[in-house]
Design a protein around this motif. Structure first.
Motif, short mmCIF file in Angstrom:
data_model
loop_
_atom_site.label_atom_id
_atom_site.label_comp_id
_atom_site.label_asym_id
_atom_site.label_seq_id
_atom_site.Cartn_x
_atom_site.Cartn_y
_atom_site.Cartn_z
N VAL A 1 0.86 -1.19 0.00
CA VAL A 1 0.00 0.00 0.00
C VAL A 1 0.89 1.23 0.00
CG1 VAL A 1 -0.17 0.10 2.53
CG2 VAL A 1 -2.01 1.05 1.13
N SER A 2 0.42 2.30 -0.62
CA SER A 2 1.19 3.54 -0.64
C SER A 2 0.55 4.56 0.28
CB SER A 2 1.27 4.10 -2.06
OG SER A 2 0.05 4.75 -2.41
N GLU A 3 1.33 5.54 0.70
CA GLU A 3 0.80 6.59 1.57
C GLU A 3 -0.29 7.40 0.88
OE1 GLU A 3 3.64 9.06 3.48
OE2 GLU A 3 4.64 7.41 4.52
N LYS A 4 -0.38 7.28 -0.44
CA LYS A 4 -1.46 7.95 -1.18
C LYS A 4 -2.77 7.16 -1.11
CE LYS A 4 1.64 10.21 -4.49
NZ LYS A 4 2.01 10.35 -5.93
N GLY A 5 -2.72 5.96 -0.53
CA GLY A 5 -3.92 5.15 -0.41
C GLY A 5 -4.11 4.12 -1.49
N TRP A 6 -3.11 3.95 -2.35
CA TRP A 6 -3.21 2.98 -3.42
C TRP A 6 -2.80 1.61 -2.90
CZ3 TRP A 6 -0.21 6.69 -7.13
CH2 TRP A 6 -1.02 7.83 -7.35
N ARG A 7 -3.60 0.62 -3.19
CA ARG A 7 -3.45 -0.70 -2.57
C ARG A 7 -3.25 -1.79 -3.60
NH1 ARG A 7 -6.95 -4.74 -2.38
NH2 ARG A 7 -6.72 -6.31 -0.71
N ILE A 8 -2.43 -2.79 -3.23
CA ILE A 8 -2.26 -4.00 -4.02
C ILE A 8 -2.56 -5.19 -3.12
CG2 ILE A 8 -0.63 -5.47 -5.25
CD1 ILE A 8 0.85 -2.98 -6.14
N GLY A 9 -3.50 -6.06 -3.55
CA GLY A 9 -3.82 -7.26 -2.81
C GLY A 9 -2.99 -8.43 -3.29
N LYS A 10 -3.45 -9.64 -3.02
CA LYS A 10 -2.67 -10.82 -3.39
C LYS A 10 -2.89 -11.24 -4.84
CE LYS A 10 -6.12 -13.91 -1.37
NZ LYS A 10 -6.43 -14.74 -0.19
N GLY A 11 -3.78 -10.55 -5.54
CA GLY A 11 -3.89 -10.78 -6.97
C GLY A 11 -5.15 -11.48 -7.43
N GLU A 12 -6.03 -11.87 -6.50
CA GLU A 12 -7.25 -12.57 -6.91
C GLU A 12 -8.45 -11.64 -7.02
OE1 GLU A 12 -7.52 -15.66 -3.98
OE2 GLU A 12 -6.29 -17.02 -5.18
N GLY A 13 -8.33 -10.42 -6.51
CA GLY A 13 -9.38 -9.42 -6.70
C GLY A 13 -10.57 -9.51 -5.77
N TYR A 14 -10.49 -10.34 -4.72
CA TYR A 14 -11.66 -10.54 -3.87
C TYR A 14 -12.02 -9.30 -3.05
CZ TYR A 14 -12.12 -15.44 -5.07
OH TYR A 14 -12.33 -16.61 -5.77
N ALA A 15 -11.03 -8.59 -2.51
CA ALA A 15 -11.34 -7.40 -1.71
C ALA A 15 -12.01 -6.33 -2.58
CB ALA A 15 -10.08 -6.84 -1.06
N ASP A 16 -11.51 -6.15 -3.80
CA ASP A 16 -12.13 -5.19 -4.71
C ASP A 16 -13.56 -5.60 -5.03
OD1 ASP A 16 -9.57 -3.95 -4.91
OD2 ASP A 16 -9.01 -5.32 -6.51
N LEU A 17 -13.74 -6.90 -5.30
CA LEU A 17 -15.06 -7.39 -5.67
C LEU A 17 -16.03 -7.32 -4.49
CD1 LEU A 17 -16.91 -8.68 -7.75
CD2 LEU A 17 -15.97 -10.92 -7.12
N GLU A 18 -15.55 -7.67 -3.28
CA GLU A 18 -16.41 -7.59 -2.10
C GLU A 18 -16.94 -6.18 -1.91
OE1 GLU A 18 -13.80 -8.95 0.93
OE2 GLU A 18 -13.79 -11.01 0.19
N TYR A 19 -16.07 -5.19 -2.07
CA TYR A 19 -16.50 -3.80 -1.91
C TYR A 19 -17.53 -3.44 -2.98
CZ TYR A 19 -16.38 1.21 -1.12
OH TYR A 19 -16.75 2.50 -0.85
#
Length: 417
Positions: free
Chosen positions: A149-167
């Motif tokens: 994650v960056s201090e700008k709030g940009w995030r990288i997960g483990k690559g399966e996209g579940y957190a993005d999809l859950e939201y």
């Protein structure tokens, strides 16, 4: 030494490249905790409980009543704090196989030790109840795991996209609003520079970063996903996530474009009719043959306008289920069969439809349907002789929802019911 906010913006760097550097560093510096190795996971790290304690410093946490915390190991401390603070804790189901999330319900008068168990992955399985698609829940705070994650709030997960999809799915359900804060909890070494060109519209951003030593307010102005980006969803993912198929059915009925990433190629090249139906796709690229012995073949021209030619099997009905409960559940999903044949003692029912396409649409809309604590089994029935219906002499209790029609004489597509 790999320091917080180290730049990983080398030419040609990718999301996967950043993940690998983080995972390698956590392992090589012995900063990783069980489960190990941390590769291909949201990594657990030394000091995760200390980082989770920092959530108490957020004003958003103090005024939160309902919060969603991912089931990852490094977020266990945040789940425990939510329970100790008597907040409503929602946890996504693993890989969204049985729904979106479950509510953790500790036993009355739970001790500290029991609450600790409730916060673990085992506790999530043992002390939870499912939250249905139509639940009027509003999440005040979202806590997700990250690989970087960056201090700008940009995030990288483990690559399966579940957190993005859950939201995105919570947006579709009305469970979050534009102002719902998103928090991530990581080790200091996971806070790095992330090139903006790596971000996509469906990527979830975060408002707060908690580490063992810092509380970072990102002030991120980049918009969060506002709904499901269907063009980013693969047919394979649709097959695996029943609730996603239900949401797609709803949005399609509302007139939205729900075309999938690889829908046309999937249907034309590799998708069988059965698998395409499971993914919520209409098999337009396939010829639909009438099943042998269907009533359509035997009906007169006038009867053919009304008689059903396809039947949907519903199984795993609870022992105490009532036909009125199933009718109500069907109405909530906007599923209106020509006839409902009720076999409550055998824990099943049959829905009759005029054509195969209508039956397949109903199957798509009913995926992930709960009745009580039971997830119902919904599939296309296979035609058989009328004497085979249910393998029993007991006559089904026919419950017409639209108009009474003769029994279809169909049985479930699988044996051992």
């Amino acid at each position: 030494m790999f320091m917080a906010c180290q730049s990983l913006s080398d030419p040609g760097i990718s999301k996967q490249g950043i993940r690998e550097k983080i995972w390698d560093y956590l392992e090589s510096q012995n900063l990783a905790e069980f489960p190990r190795p941390v590769h291909h996971r949201i990594p657990n790290f030394k000091g995760s409980y200390v980082a989770c304690q920092n959530i108490k410093e957020l004003e958003a946490f103090a005024r939160t009543q309902d919060l969603k915390v991912d089931p990852d190991k490094p977020l266990e401390g945040a789940r425990l704090l939510a329970l100790q603070s008597k907040k409503t804790l929602l946890v996504p189901t693993p890989r969204l196989r049985t729904g979106l999330f479950n509510k953790i319900v500790p036993p009355p008068g739970a001790s500290k030790d029991v609450l600790r168990k409730c916060a673990t992955s085992q506790g999530v399985r043992n002390y939870s109840v499912p939250i249905g698609l139509d639940s009027k829940v509003h999440v005040d705070l979202v806590v997700v795991g990250s690989v970087a994650v960056s201090e700008k709030g940009w995030r990288i997960g483990k690559g399966e996209g579940y957190a993005d999809l859950e939201y995105a799915m919570m947006v579709a359900m009305g469970a979050v609003s534009e102002g719902t804060p998103v928090v991530t909890i990581v080790h200091d070494c996971q806070v790095v520079d992330i090139p903006e060109e790596l971000l996509e519209d469906h990527d979830l951003t975060v408002d707060y970063i908690l580490t063992p030593t810092r509380v970072i307010s990102t002030g991120c102005a980049r918009p969060k996903p506002w709904g499901i980006a269907w063009s980013k969803i693969s047919c394979e993912m649709m097959e695996k996530i029943p609730i996603l198929r239900s949401l797609r059915c709803r949005e399609k009925q509302a007139g939205k474009d729900v075309s999938l990433q690889d829908e046309q190629r999937y249907l034309l090249e590799g998708g069988s009719q059965q698998t395409a139906s499971q993914a919520g796709l209409l098999p337009r690229a396939h010829t639909v043959h009438e099943p042998p012995g269907s009533l359509q073949r035997e009906a007169t021209p006038s009867q053919a306008l009304a008689l059903p030619t396809a039947t949907v099997f519903i199984g795993n009905l609870p022992q105490d289920a009532r036909v009125s409960e199933l009718k109500a559940a069907l109405r909530e999903r906007d599923v209106v069969p020509l006839e409902l044949s009720w076999q409550g003692p055998q824990h099943r029912a049959f829905l009759s439809y005029r054509d195969l396409a209508s039956a397949q649409r109903a199957i798509s809309c009913l995926q992930g349907l709960h009745l009580g604590a039971s997830i119902l089994r919904v599939e296309l029935a296979k035609p058989r002789g009328a004497s085979d219906l249910g393998g029993s002499r007991a006559r089904p209790e026919r419950q017409p929802l639209h108009c009474p029609l003769p029994s279809t004489g169909l049985t479930p597509g699988h044996s051992g019911l």
